[in-house]
Scaffold this motif. Sequence first.
Motif, mmCIF file in Angstrom:
data_model
loop_
_atom_site.group_PDB
_atom_site.id
_atom_site.type_symbol
_atom_site.label_atom_id
_atom_site.label_comp_id
_atom_site.label_asym_id
_atom_site.label_seq_id
_atom_site.Cartn_x
_atom_site.Cartn_y
_atom_site.Cartn_z
ATOM 1 N N MET A 30 23.485 -12.332 -8.416
ATOM 2 C CA MET A 30 23.364 -13.723 -7.986
ATOM 3 C C MET A 30 22.543 -13.867 -6.694
ATOM 4 O O MET A 30 22.993 -14.477 -5.715
ATOM 5 C CB MET A 30 24.740 -14.366 -7.840
ATOM 6 C CG MET A 30 25.486 -14.479 -9.143
ATOM 7 S SD MET A 30 27.086 -15.281 -9.002
ATOM 8 C CE MET A 30 26.609 -16.927 -8.523
ATOM 9 N N ASN A 31 21.382 -13.239 -6.672
ATOM 10 C CA ASN A 31 20.440 -13.294 -5.538
ATOM 11 C C ASN A 31 20.992 -12.698 -4.248
ATOM 12 O O ASN A 31 20.517 -13.011 -3.168
ATOM 13 C CB ASN A 31 19.955 -14.721 -5.289
ATOM 14 C CG ASN A 31 19.172 -15.247 -6.455
ATOM 15 O OD1 ASN A 31 18.425 -14.500 -7.094
ATOM 16 N ND2 ASN A 31 19.339 -16.515 -6.775
ATOM 17 N N LYS A 32 21.985 -11.845 -4.357
ATOM 18 C CA LYS A 32 22.510 -11.111 -3.210
ATOM 19 C C LYS A 32 22.602 -9.639 -3.597
ATOM 20 O O LYS A 32 22.575 -9.293 -4.764
ATOM 21 C CB LYS A 32 23.878 -11.640 -2.795
ATOM 22 C CG LYS A 32 23.820 -13.075 -2.305
ATOM 23 C CD LYS A 32 25.093 -13.469 -1.631
ATOM 24 C CE LYS A 32 25.054 -14.889 -1.168
ATOM 25 N NZ LYS A 32 24.391 -15.088 0.082
ATOM 26 N N LYS B 63 27.045 -4.291 -1.520
ATOM 27 C CA LYS B 63 27.309 -3.349 -0.438
ATOM 28 C C LYS B 63 28.763 -2.883 -0.540
ATOM 29 O O LYS B 63 29.602 -3.534 -1.172
ATOM 30 C CB LYS B 63 27.057 -3.982 0.927
ATOM 31 C CG LYS B 63 28.049 -5.071 1.279
ATOM 32 C CD LYS B 63 27.836 -5.594 2.673
ATOM 33 C CE LYS B 63 28.902 -6.639 3.003
ATOM 34 N NZ LYS B 63 28.873 -7.058 4.377
ATOM 35 N N ILE B 64 29.053 -1.776 0.072
ATOM 36 C CA ILE B 64 30.424 -1.276 0.131
ATOM 37 C C ILE B 64 31.176 -2.099 1.181
ATOM 38 O O ILE B 64 30.675 -2.313 2.279
ATOM 39 C CB ILE B 64 30.446 0.217 0.530
ATOM 40 C CG1 ILE B 64 29.692 1.064 -0.503
ATOM 41 C CG2 ILE B 64 31.869 0.713 0.696
ATOM 42 C CD1 ILE B 64 30.330 1.131 -1.866
ATOM 43 N N ALA B 65 32.355 -2.545 0.847
ATOM 44 C CA ALA B 65 33.174 -3.318 1.781
ATOM 45 C C ALA B 65 34.474 -2.569 2.048
ATOM 46 O O ALA B 65 35.078 -2.020 1.135
ATOM 47 C CB ALA B 65 33.467 -4.691 1.197
ATOM 48 N N SER B 66 34.896 -2.555 3.292
ATOM 49 C CA SER B 66 36.139 -1.859 3.623
ATOM 50 C C SER B 66 37.358 -2.763 3.474
ATOM 51 O O SER B 66 38.444 -2.301 3.181
ATOM 52 C CB SER B 66 36.070 -1.299 5.040
ATOM 53 O OG SER B 66 35.812 -2.333 5.950
ATOM 54 N N LEU C 290 28.946 -8.631 -1.035
ATOM 55 C CA LEU C 290 27.562 -9.057 -1.181
ATOM 56 C C LEU C 290 26.920 -9.354 0.168
ATOM 57 O O LEU C 290 27.594 -9.737 1.116
ATOM 58 C CB LEU C 290 27.496 -10.295 -2.080
ATOM 59 C CG LEU C 290 28.100 -10.107 -3.468
ATOM 60 C CD1 LEU C 290 28.152 -11.435 -4.199
ATOM 61 C CD2 LEU C 290 27.330 -9.084 -4.273
ATOM 62 N N THR C 291 25.611 -9.158 0.223
ATOM 63 C CA THR C 291 24.866 -9.413 1.445
ATOM 64 C C THR C 291 23.479 -9.947 1.107
ATOM 65 O O THR C 291 22.932 -9.630 0.054
ATOM 66 C CB THR C 291 24.740 -8.137 2.304
ATOM 67 O OG1 THR C 291 24.021 -8.447 3.494
ATOM 68 C CG2 THR C 291 24.062 -7.009 1.561
ATOM 69 N N ASP C 292 22.928 -10.731 2.015
ATOM 70 C CA ASP C 292 21.545 -11.202 1.875
ATOM 71 C C ASP C 292 20.560 -10.159 2.406
ATOM 72 O O ASP C 292 19.396 -10.161 2.049
ATOM 73 C CB ASP C 292 21.336 -12.500 2.659
ATOM 74 C CG ASP C 292 22.043 -13.675 2.011
ATOM 75 O OD1 ASP C 292 22.132 -13.705 0.776
ATOM 76 O OD2 ASP C 292 22.509 -14.563 2.743
#
Length: 90
Positions: free
Chosen positions: A15-17, A20-23, A32-34
Amino acid sequence: MLFEKHQNVYVLKYMNKYFKIASYVNSPIDYLTDDVSEATKYPFKQSAEAVIENFKNVEPRYGSEIYLKEIMSKAEIKNLVIDLKGYVDD
């Protein structure tokens, strides 16, 4: 001394992002990240494909697993070309 490095890695896009790994996870947005530099990078396309394939068989029990399965089921693999150029002080 000048150095240059060119590297191809793969990232997952949803979805356009970028994934990333999140803790700590409260919602799918935490995964998700931009910023593509924060995205989880896979050295080979087969590595990214294997991650996606592994989540297809997961029976989610927790919220974070539900989010991951949703993201991975619709993620696209994108090639990221990293070109680094710098100087080393000798």
